[in-house]
Design an enzyme around this catalytic site. Structure first.
Site, PDB file in Angstrom:
ATOM      1  N   GLU A   1      24.906  13.815  -2.976  1.00 43.11           N
ATOM      2  CA  GLU A   1      25.331  13.103  -4.444  1.00 43.11           C
ATOM      3  C   GLU A   1      24.417  13.909  -5.640  1.00 43.11           C
ATOM      4  O   GLU A   1      23.298  14.274  -5.315  1.00 43.11           O
ATOM      5  CB  GLU A   1      25.109  11.689  -4.625  1.00 43.11           C
ATOM      6  CG  GLU A   1      26.371  11.119  -3.725  1.00 43.11           C
ATOM      7  CD  GLU A   1      26.573   9.614  -4.346  1.00 43.11           C
ATOM      8  OE1 GLU A   1      27.494   9.150  -4.327  1.00 43.11           O
ATOM      9  OE2 GLU A   1      25.572   9.089  -4.975  1.00 43.11           O
TER      10      GLU A   1
ATOM     11  N   CYS B   1      21.517   2.415  -5.074  1.00 51.86           N
ATOM     12  CA  CYS B   1      21.221   3.330  -4.101  1.00 51.86           C
ATOM     13  C   CYS B   1      21.988   3.089  -2.868  1.00 51.86           C
ATOM     14  O   CYS B   1      22.578   3.925  -2.082  1.00 51.86           O
ATOM     15  CB  CYS B   1      19.939   3.039  -3.275  1.00 51.86           C
ATOM     16  SG  CYS B   1      18.464   3.530  -4.473  1.00 51.86           S
TER      17      CYS B   1
END
Ligand code: SF4
Length: 437
Positions: A114, A428
């Site tokens: 990511e 997260c």
């Protein structure tokens, strides 16, 4: 040949040694060597580098500085750019974008990581005089995707204290725009890019969901730098005119993939044209990595952030088991060896875990610790991002502000990071889910 040439598998006796490897990630010198090996002049290597890193071309057939016959020949030899591609883009109402980046040539495991784009940053570089100097805009610079735990993918103040499930029920339910082809507008005056250095992570910080992936693999220099160029391309960033900051704080521990991390930095500085003073690398405290980093030349060395997250070894070892191997004193000793630029500061990143690291005595102990180092330093405070399956709690905004006040009153510069992109489920926990998807 340069250090990047290790990325090319040489197959002696064959006219085209790199046919199956992406070219992206090789510097101009390595590209020149490859072209010479197939009987072309070396200057074609510079042209190829210019096309990949400045013009951001992803297809050699569009490289019009090459004669058509050469383009056809390279196509026949299966030479290709192979830059990492944005497979999915999730757009926030506040302009933040999160991307699933897909890598060419990797097997099914570790195929994606990511990256995040934050227009206007998140205030994380407030107080960093070195950057302000470089910008000529003191006091206004704001940057920073922090470590995973500190990532801008955090909750808004009003949402703090809730668990992730309360505010982000599931990733597929996100209202985010996943249409990769949609170019965002350019309504930003500066931006921060946060990229990954590994798929997953082996460090096992207890507050971080990425840790639950374990380490899947290291990213290559081209895969690390390619995330940046893909984002520059998407946002039509004009280097030299637009203010861009880069943070190595996505998935992974950069200093456990040191060679590829630094090869990516060299590529980004020498070929892409980014300034190392606009880059920050965050480490969980890998002492041998910090010692190597201290030897890097200033013109290639990003700024350094230490993901501290606790005021003493006892608490730190509980939340970051890596501390048993390299306790705080050993980290500080290694950091002292890093020659700082004029007015540059070390950043200590500090995730506030409710009841664990956010109490007044922790603030006082942290202030004493930072002052004792004698280092030019500042502290970035981040309220913990809740994640499923992790039992910590998020401190209230008042607690965070009181913590900051204690540090400031003790003479330690301290800043609170602002949350960005919460509506794209960018905490997260979502990062891990996305990579697994
Ligand atoms: S080093 Fe960073 S990515 Fe790795 S487990 Fe710790 S916080 Fe997560």
């Amino acid at each position: 040949m340069t250090e990047n040439s290790q990325l090319v598998r040489l197959d002696s006796g064959e006219p085209s040694p790199a046919t199956r490897e992406p070219l992206f990630g090789l510097d101009a010198e390595s590209l020149a060597s490859l072209l010479v090996e197939i009987g072309e002049p070396a200057f074609r290597g510079r042209q190829l580098a210019e096309a990949m890193y400045h013009q951001r071309l992803t297809d050699i057939s569009a490289l019009t500085t090459f004669p058509l016959a050469l383009r056809r020949r390279l196509a026949d030899l299966d030479w290709r750019v192979g830059r990492p591609a944005i497979a999915k883009a999730f757009q926030s109402a506040d302009g933040t974008e999160r991307y699933l980046i897909e890598f060419e040539g990797s097997g099914p495991k570790g195929k994606t990581a990511e990256a995040v784009w934050m227009p206007e940053g998140d205030g994380g570089e407030a107080g960093d005089s070195a950057t302000e100097d470089a910008e000529g805009d003191p006091g206004k610079q704001a940057v920073g995707c922090p470590t995973q735990a500190e990532c801008p993918r955090s909750l808004a103040p009003g949402d703090r204290g809730k668990h992730e499930e309360d505010v982000a029920p599931s990733f597929p339910a996100a209202s985010a725009d996943e249409r990769v082809g949609d170019r965002p507008n350019r309504a930003w005056s500066r931006a921060t890019v946060c990229i990954s250095s590994q798929v997953g992570c082996a460090v096992n910080c207890q507050f971080c969901l990425t840790a639950k992936l374990g380490l899947q693999r290291n990213l290559t220099a081209g895969e690390i730098a390619g995330q940046v160029v893909a984002l520059l391309d998407r946002h039509a960033v004009r280097l030299g005119r637009d203010r861009l900051n880069l943070v190595f704080m996505g998935m992974g521990e950069p200093f456990l993939n040191y060679d590829n991390f630094m090869a990516a930095v060299r590529l980004l500085v020498r070929e892409v044209g980014l300034s190392p003073q606009r880059m920050t690398v965050s480490t969980s405290g890998i002492v041998p990595g910090i010692e190597r980093f201290a030897l890097e030349p200033a013109d290639l060395r990003p700024k350094l952030a230490i993901s501290l997250n606790a005021p003493n070894d006892r608490i730190r070892a509980a939340v970051m088991p890596i501390n048993r191997k390299w306790p705080i004193a050993s980290i500080i000793e290694a950091v002292r060896r890093v020659p700082l630029r004029p007015r540059e500061r070390i950043t200590f990143e500090y995730v506030l875990l409710g009841g664990v690291t956010d109490q007044p005595e922790h603030a006082r102990e942290l202030a004493a610790l930072v002052r004792r180092t004698g280092l030019p330093a500042k502290v970035n405070l981040i309220a913990w991002n809740p994640g499923p399956g992790i039992q910590y709690t998020t401190p209230s905004p008042v607690t965070v502000e009181q913590f900051q006040r204690t540090l400031v009153d003790a003479g330690v510069p301290a800043y609170i990071r602002q949350p960005r992109g919460r509506d794209i489920f960018a905490a997260c926990g979502q990062l891990k889910r996305t990579v697994e998807a």
